[in-house]
Design a protein around this motif. Sequence first.
Motif, PDB file in Angstrom:
ATOM      1  N   LEU A 170       0.830  -1.201   0.000  1.00 51.60           N
ATOM      2  CA  LEU A 170       0.000   0.000   0.000  1.00 51.60           C
ATOM      3  C   LEU A 170       0.871   1.259   0.000  1.00 51.60           C
ATOM      4  O   LEU A 170       2.097   1.172   0.117  1.00 51.60           O
ATOM      5  N   PRO A 188     -15.803  -7.098   2.485  1.00 49.18           N
ATOM      6  CA  PRO A 188     -15.899  -6.338   1.235  1.00 49.18           C
ATOM      7  C   PRO A 188     -14.899  -6.896   0.226  1.00 49.18           C
ATOM      8  O   PRO A 188     -13.806  -7.311   0.615  1.00 49.18           O
ATOM      9  N   LEU A 190     -12.282  -6.514  -1.568  1.00 49.88           N
ATOM     10  CA  LEU A 190     -11.144  -5.612  -1.787  1.00 49.88           C
ATOM     11  C   LEU A 190     -10.292  -6.081  -2.962  1.00 49.88           C
ATOM     12  O   LEU A 190      -9.754  -5.287  -3.721  1.00 49.88           O
ATOM     13  N   ARG A 439     -13.170   8.592  -2.059  1.00 40.00           N
ATOM     14  CA  ARG A 439     -13.169   8.006  -0.705  1.00 40.00           C
ATOM     15  C   ARG A 439     -12.451   6.663  -0.712  1.00 40.00           C
ATOM     16  O   ARG A 439     -11.766   6.308   0.251  1.00 40.00           O
ATOM     17  N   GLY A 443      -9.396   5.772   1.527  1.00 42.38           N
ATOM     18  CA  GLY A 443      -9.479   4.621   2.419  1.00 42.38           C
ATOM     19  C   GLY A 443      -8.263   3.708   2.271  1.00 42.38           C
ATOM     20  O   GLY A 443      -7.779   3.126   3.233  1.00 42.38           O
ATOM     21  N   PHE A 444      -7.758   3.597   1.049  1.00 38.18           N
ATOM     22  CA  PHE A 444      -6.558   2.790   0.808  1.00 38.18           C
ATOM     23  C   PHE A 444      -5.297   3.566   1.207  1.00 38.18           C
ATOM     24  O   PHE A 444      -4.191   3.051   1.086  1.00 38.18           O
TER      25      PHE A 444
ATOM     26  N   LEU B 160     -25.279   6.242   0.341  1.00 39.11           N
ATOM     27  CA  LEU B 160     -24.279   6.321   1.403  1.00 39.11           C
ATOM     28  C   LEU B 160     -24.913   6.895   2.673  1.00 39.11           C
ATOM     29  O   LEU B 160     -25.993   7.486   2.629  1.00 39.11           O
ATOM     30  N   LEU B 391      -7.690  -2.132   6.801  1.00 38.78           N
ATOM     31  CA  LEU B 391      -8.165  -1.530   5.560  1.00 38.78           C
ATOM     32  C   LEU B 391      -9.685  -1.362   5.605  1.00 38.78           C
ATOM     33  O   LEU B 391     -10.231  -0.332   5.205  1.00 38.78           O
ATOM     34  N   VAL B 392     -10.373  -2.387   6.081  1.00 40.81           N
ATOM     35  CA  VAL B 392     -11.835  -2.297   6.186  1.00 40.81           C
ATOM     36  C   VAL B 392     -12.203  -1.132   7.112  1.00 40.81           C
ATOM     37  O   VAL B 392     -13.101  -0.354   6.824  1.00 40.81           O
ATOM     38  N   ALA B 394     -10.434   1.581   7.700  1.00 41.27           N
ATOM     39  CA  ALA B 394     -10.147   2.850   7.028  1.00 41.27           C
ATOM     40  C   ALA B 394     -11.230   3.173   6.002  1.00 41.27           C
ATOM     41  O   ALA B 394     -11.643   4.323   5.849  1.00 41.27           O
ATOM     42  N   LEU B 395     -11.713   2.153   5.319  1.00 42.19           N
ATOM     43  CA  LEU B 395     -12.768   2.374   4.332  1.00 42.19           C
ATOM     44  C   LEU B 395     -14.082   2.736   5.021  1.00 42.19           C
ATOM     45  O   LEU B 395     -14.824   3.594   4.567  1.00 42.19           O
ATOM     46  N   GLN B 398     -14.155   6.269   5.805  1.00 40.37           N
ATOM     47  CA  GLN B 398     -14.384   7.120   4.635  1.00 40.37           C
ATOM     48  C   GLN B 398     -15.842   7.124   4.198  1.00 40.37           C
ATOM     49  O   GLN B 398     -16.400   8.152   3.870  1.00 40.37           O
ATOM     50  N   PHE B 399     -16.434   5.930   4.175  1.00 37.44           N
ATOM     51  CA  PHE B 399     -17.777   5.807   3.609  1.00 37.44           C
ATOM     52  C   PHE B 399     -18.876   6.053   4.637  1.00 37.44           C
ATOM     53  O   PHE B 399     -19.978   6.425   4.279  1.00 37.44           O
TER      54      PHE B 399
END
Lengths: 481, 414
Positions: A170, A188, A190, A439, A443-444, B160, B391-392, B394-395, B398-399
Amino acid sequence: MTNEALIRDLRDALGDAHVLHLPEDLIAYEYDATIERARPDAVVFPGSTADVSAAVRIANEHDVPVVPRGSGTGLAGGAVPVLGGVVVAMTRMRRIVELNAANRIAVVEPGVINLDLQAACEPHGLRYAPDPSSQRICTIGGNVGTNAGGPHTLAHGSTVNHVLGVEVVLADGTATWLGGRQADVPGPDLRGVFCGSEGTLGIVTQICVALTPLPHEVRTMLAIFDSVEAASEAVSAIISGGVVPVAVEMLDQEIIRIVEPQMHVGYPLDAGAVLLLEVEGLPEAVAADAASVVAACEEAGARELRVAESAEEREGLWEGRKGGIGAIGASSPNFYILDGVVPRTRLPEVMSQVNALADEYGFRCANIFHAGDGNLHPNIMFNELDEGATERVLELGGEIMRVCVEAGGSITGEHGIGLEKRSYMEWIFSDADLDSMERLRLGFGAGERFNPCKVLPTGHGCASGHAAEMRGHLATPGVYI
Amino acid sequence: MTSGTVDLSEALPADGRRAAPDYPIDGAAPQIAQQPRTREEIANLLASATEAGLAVVPQGNRTALDLGRPIDRYDVALDMRGLDGIVDYEPADMTVQVEAGMTLRALRAHLAEHGQYLPADPPPGDDVTIGGLLATARPGAWRGHMPAARDLVIGMEVALADGSLVRSGGRVVKNVSGYDLHRLHTGALGTLGVIVEASFKLVPLPPATRSFAVRRPSVRDAARLAIELRDAALPTRALSVVAPEAAARLGLPDDAHVLLELAGYESALEAATSRVRDVTEHSGGGLDDAPPGAWDLLRDLAGSPDGVVLRLGVPATRIAATIEAARGLRGTAWGHLAAGSVVIHAPAIDVTSVRVLRRNVEAEGGFLVVESGPPALRAVIDPLGTATRDLVGALKRQFDPTGTLSPGRWEVGL
Ligand SMILES: Cc1cc2nc3c(=O)[nH]c(=O)nc-3n(C[C@H](O)[C@H](O)[C@H](O)COP(=O)(O)OP(=O)(O)OC[C@H]3O[C@@H](n4cnc5c(N)ncnc54)[C@H](O)[C@@H]3O)c2cc1C
Ligand SMILES: Cc1cc2nc3c(=O)[nH]c(=O)nc-3n(C[C@H](O)[C@H](O)[C@H](O)COP(=O)(O)OP(=O)(O)OC[C@H]3O[C@@H](n4cnc5c(N)ncnc54)[C@H](O)[C@@H]3O)c2cc1C
């Protein structure tokens, strides 16, 4: 100078032999298969995931961009270091780490060439399905980056459908697996969203792919038509007839007249268009599918249908298809490859509009494309030395993209947005849509310095405006294979 | 369990109100239940809830609401079944655009009229909604032979938490324009956004199907035969290894079995059937037609509301060993060869056994999901075992920065 410190740190971490920094060495890494150019500060060739992490961290410490790169065959400028920085070229990591025939998976490094993986699978009666026309030189990592498709995407899907997991570094230099060795990992998807992210979310350092059995029988046919419209009608008729062939590729008269004299593969020079059709499976199913495809072609007015009788004949027909773009390069000083996609039922009218537009602008246009998917590749031929030609070609390209969008389609079927099509994104996505894509990027953890100026129309310090970006697509001969 | 007593009734049309006690999750009812009829109503609901700091749980047919950790807070039930129409269906393009509250059953009926289908066979059956199907994204027996629903999604509209309605993808079968956010929302259990609409590419319905059951003396033997059948180049749509306990539930003798479904032209099935016969006879016989409804019964079993259901991702060559391990825990188990998944249903499984199973499959690069089970188990075990937690997270920030959507599904506070 910062630059010197950057080079020193990279050489300390990766070894002198794996860092390029002299201007004459950097030239080859200024562009991909487009001619947009920008000079990186350094090009590194990592040999391991740890090397990639180190390179990314060093770039971060020096506050310069990072740009992932495979073989550089991309057609959207995705690997061009627009704002300089460190190009991370993955070509040294090209081991097939594992080929597990019993479980039908392979684990590969990102620099493995697509065709080399195919070749390694074949003795096991297996294949890696995605087969971009550039498969002799493009890398699996690059294929993940662009979610590459190919002639057989129609039935087998594109790269994302065959990737089980990817190990990625990353933007902060940490490595993690997305997906894994099994399908349908919880959470999710990914893995799925990473495929096709054009090197803007991370650098792929290992890939686990699913392998599928080679077909029992393959039948390749050439259907010959008097016009592109008739061939387009046949495509709709085939698909709506309930049979999905594994490939339905179209070549128009212009491209046949370029390919045949150079390659002698057996395309009739007087045809208005040909369809290269392939069905595969068990013998009984192949026979039935082929019969249905033939009936649809005849109904749409096919003048003649030929079946490849031998493996050589079949390979010849494909050779012509896969080498088609290269052949254009040899016959026109410059050409511009477009990539648009429309619902397949709209093909007949869209093809008429595309050709009418090219005539109106006075350019030769050769069409060689994935008709079954509705994925057009008009190739506009021109000479950049002609006064104003470049601008007019760009304008024509824009108009053709508009036609695709208005027909309910989209601005790229497989080559990507990259640098080239960022400003077209607003044609198909609202501000809110684009904001949600931003976003994802945040997020990444991919900030302004991670492969900047790609995919999204926003971004600081990035040149915008069509001409500046689109120049990237004016391919010159010799850029291709 | 609730966040406050804010009243959203002003913001929500009265005719969409539903009785909150009808929407329990893990035994707790929300303050409000609402069944919107338009996407704008959904967006409004989310925007108001976010402003009021309320937690919203989107739901379809309520068959998999115990998938994931027990949620931290639950104020509003968002019933998606009011959006249940086909937006656009072009049979000749083989694409369809549907609202998320439509059931797979209703969609199937429409598509069948044109000889097409969406090849998804999730447990517990076709009454799942399209939104739930995608939000959970679990494989059935067809997975690996047919493309999965997640691979057939070509576009999506999502609401969202802040009330924005956003799209990704489109309506064409091949498209790399922008990020494929529809993939991000697939498997996200409604924690990153509410799926409002999805577009799919479709495949032709097979002209004919035929199912077989092959009886074998042991699970290992059945798994070996299944691999031979996999390698025999058949027009296979499903190929599963079934432990004796599961076979009994399908109306088969109490022995290990291989279940096989072929799909294709009648003529091709004839030829394939004789090939199946050759392969099975060569290795001991036992070939018979599968009992009627066997596949549906298997799906029911995966969706059974009692006890614990586990799904394990394992390579084909480990399916037998995994099924045997499950039997040691008094579980009913079966495995789908191409998907590389083993499903275990047991009246109860203790935490330690689940951890051991998980450690064993993870050592081989696989995974274990607690698909269903008592909240106490799901609270301590990390039902999803998500490897990419950071990562989940962090996402999610954001969302859904305010934690409006099903907070706690991934971990406490997330
Ligand atoms: C003659 C010709 C024919 C073509 N035919 C097809 C076709 O049929 N179908 C098709 O889809 N494309 C086709 N292409 C386009 C191109 O080959 C593909 O996009 C290919 O996937 C690019 O691979 P590459 O290794 O060259 O990647 P590059 O061009 O080096 O990079 C492509 C993109 O991926 C990113 N990237 C590369 N490696 C990594 C990595 N390890 N991790 C993360 N990101 C990475 C880059 O940043 C860039 O954005 C063709 C190109 C040519 C020149
Ligand atoms: C015991 C049991 C175990 C199961 N295990 C699994 C499993 O592990 N994995 C799996 O994938 N499926 C599992 N399923 C089965 C299955 O595939 C689901 O039943 C189905 O997909 C959910 O559809 P639904 O309409 O009933 O959704 P619901 O049960 O109503 O909702 C399921 C999940 O999806 C979310 N959701 C629903 N609609 C939307 C929407 N429109 N937008 C965003 N989020 C939404 C919900 O918040 C919830 O987290 C299981 C079912 C049962 C009964």
